[in-house]
Each structure stands twice: as C-alpha cells, then as structure tokens.
Write an enzyme that holds these catalytic residues in place. Structure first.
Site, short mmCIF file in Angstrom:
data_model
loop_
_atom_site.label_atom_id
_atom_site.label_comp_id
_atom_site.label_asym_id
_atom_site.label_seq_id
_atom_site.Cartn_x
_atom_site.Cartn_y
_atom_site.Cartn_z
CB CYS A 118 -0.93 0.00 1.21
SG CYS A 118 -1.97 1.47 1.31
CB CYS A 153 -0.50 2.51 4.04
SG CYS A 153 -2.02 1.85 3.36
CG ASP A 154 3.25 1.28 4.46
OD1 ASP A 154 2.88 1.79 5.53
OD2 ASP A 154 2.95 0.13 4.13
#
Ligand code: NAP
Length: 311
Positions: A137, A140-141
């Site tokens: 992701c 997300c990261d």
C-alpha cells in the site's frame, strides 16, 4: 454444544468497516453481533506504522489501532465472537448463517465486512521484510520513503498508480513488470512514461528481496530476466507489491451480485443485490482501500440498516 444466536444485524468481519458498523449499530440499539472471521483486525494487523488515520498526532501501530476498535465495540456492548461464517442462506427471512463452530446466527440484516487480501509474490524474503520495507500500500507507507529509491512490482492500474503516487516521496521508482507490456489503461501508461522519476524494467521476475537486520530494512532486489539476460541486483530501500487484491467473498458467490473480480456490487447506500444485506469496506471497494474509508462505509452501512429495519 452449538448455540443459536438471534440478532437484528449480523456483522461479518472485524476490520475497520466491521468494528465501525458494530459501534454505530450498537448505539442505535440494534444489538448487533460481530463475527470476527479468520483474521480479526484485517489488513491492519500486518501493517506497522500508521500515520494517516485521523485523530492521532504521533505514529500509531496497525495492530494497536485494531485493538482499540475492538475495545470500543465491546465497550458499547457488542459481542465480538471468534468464529467464521461458512454459509449464508439468503433464501430465508431472517437470514440463517452457519459457522465453523457449529453455531447458527439468525439475522434480520447482514453487513458484510470481510475485506480483501493483497496478493503477494509468495517469496520467503517478501514475508520476512513485510512491514520493514515491503508493503502492498503506497498510500499507507509511501511517506516513509522520502528521497529514497523504491520499486513497484506489477503492471496493472494499481501498480501504475502506486508508482505515480510514490514519485511524490521517493527520488526514484522502478516499475518492475513480468512482461514487456503493461496491463494498465492507456491514459495511465501515458502519464507513467512521462514521469522522469519512474524507470520501467521489463520482463523481470523478482527472485528475492535482500536486506539487513537490526534495524530490519530492505537494501536490494534480485531480479531474473525472462529473456535470458544475466540476473541483476539493484540497490533500493522499499518494495511495493501491486499485483492485485482478492476480496473475501467465496461464501457469497451465486447469492449476491459480484463484479468480475469477485468484489461485492453495492449501490451508493451500500445495499447489495439482496434486500437486507449490505457490504462495507474493501470487500466492495477496490479503489480507495483505506482504513478510514472502510470505517466511514461501516458507519454508512449501519445507518442504512437502521433505516431499513424501521421501514
Ligand atoms: P490487475 O489488473 O489484476 O493487475 C495485476 C498485475 O500484476 C498484472 O500486470 C499482472 O501481470 C501482475 N501480476 C499478477 N500476478 C503476478 C505475479 N505473481 N508476479 C508478477 N506480476 C504479477 O490488478 P490491479 O492493478 O490491482 O487492479 C485490480 C482491478 O482494480 C482492475 O480491474 C483495475 O482496473 C481496477 N483498478 C482501477 C483503478 C482506477 O480505475 N483508477 C485503480 C486501481 C485498480 P500480467 O499483466 O502479466 O497479468
């Protein structure tokens, strides 16, 4: 001994969508039951740092966030049951669901929150470094790779979008695909090829992800060339696997409408094709796939259930 549970609303799945639906349904006095499934907490249980879930000034951990959601659901009186629904009979009203434990759940309405799983390459090294430089992701990261070099694996829309997103943070993004043509839509490909930070590597198969310990981090990627050129080893800091997701919908096949990739089809009120059954979160959303959007949809589904039951 097996038991029969009766409820106004059965919530299947314990990710952000399921817990949020449960909290809202409980506060609407619908006495929901949450059946948590095989991986309570969902995809956030395999995430480490979370920096984009609103309400927390400092970085939080995915498993901690899910523990908090479960504690909040219990606090408002939701029974969170360790069980797995194995069959849903949609021909009866109320719906009758059987579970792995042998219990039966009889429900006037159902909210399906069974989520989706990222597909992985299946390498030992990928598993070892997951959460420590290997992610599925970028939203997300990606932030953790400011001015670093990363790779995205895959050739579909997701891989191209993840690669483009990562250019906002990383200094260089390799797009590594197993063929010499992308599967992604042409318009996305055009944008990708115009981006000077993206370096496509064609006909490459990932052999292994290499790294260091203490602290655990990724340092290299080993690649094989499908056309027979010698294997290579590139230095980088992060690997984003974007080879698709699988929604957890096997038990609903043939019972409610799914799209060609197995995602549950809903309208904007999160109603499925079966009256009284709603779906929220990644099981019906292949576009946003965020904890916060799943939670929002869990809330929407619970409000819709309340409206449905009061008709
Ligand atoms: P996808 O379209 O199924 O693409 C997966 C990609 O990963 C393909 O290029 C495939 O290679 C590659 N791949 C699969 N298994 C692999 C393996 N074991 N090793 C190496 N490569 C592998 O998945 P997606 O990109 O996640 O998209 C899923 C669905 O969501 C699609 O319908 C897509 O259009 C949609 N989506 C839409 C948007 C948008 O509209 N903005 C954004 C994201 C996703 P091959 O090409 O060789 O098969």
């Amino acid at each position: 001994m097996s038991k029969t549970h009766n409820t106004d609303v059965l919530i299947i799945g314990a990710g952000p969508a399921g817990y949020t639906a449960a909290i809202y349904a409980a506060r609407a006095n619908l006495k929901p039951i949450l059946v948590m499934g095989p991986q309570p907490g969902g995809q956030l249980m395999i995430t480490t740092d979370v920096e984009n879930y609103p309400g927390f000034e400092n970085v939080i951990q995915g498993p901690w966030l899910m523990d908090q959601m479960q504690a909040q659901a219990k606090h408002v009186g939701v029974p969170c049951i360790f069980d797995i629904i194995t069959d849903v009979d949609v021909t009866q009203r109320p719906f009758v669901c059987k579970s792995e434990s042998g219990d039966t759940y009889i429900a006037k309405t159902i909210i399906i929150c069974t989520g989706a799983q990222a597909k992985w390459l299946g390498l030992e090294s990928e598993k070892h470094f997951r959460g420590f430089g290997v992610s599925a992701c970028a939203t997300c990261d990606g932030f953790f790779f400011k001015n670093k070099e990363v790779a995205v694996i895959g050739g579909g829309n997701s891989a191209v979008e993840e690669a483009m997103y990562l250019t906002h943070h990383a200094s260089k993004v390799y797009l590594i695909h197993r063929r010499d043509q992308l599967k992604a839509e042409k318009i996305l490909q055009d944008r990708l090829f115009k981006n000077p930070k993206i370096v496509p590597l064609w006909n490459r198969q990932v052999l292994a992800i290499e790294g260091e310990e203490m602290p655990t981090r990724v340092t290299h990627l080993q690649l094989a060339d499908a056309k027979g050129a010698p294997a290579e080893r590139i230095a980088l800091d992060g690997v984003f696997v974007a080879i698709g997701h699988s929604p957890t919908t096997a038990i609903f096949q043939g019972k409610i409408d799914l799209d060609e990739n197995g995602y549950i089809l809903t309208n904007s009120r999160l109603e499925t094709s079966m009256s009284g059954i709603f779906a929220a979160g990644d099981v019906q959303d292949h576009i946003y796939r965020q904890a916060v959007t799943a939670a929002g949809q869990g809330c929407m589904a619970a409000l819709e259930v309340e409206r449905f039951l009061s008709q």
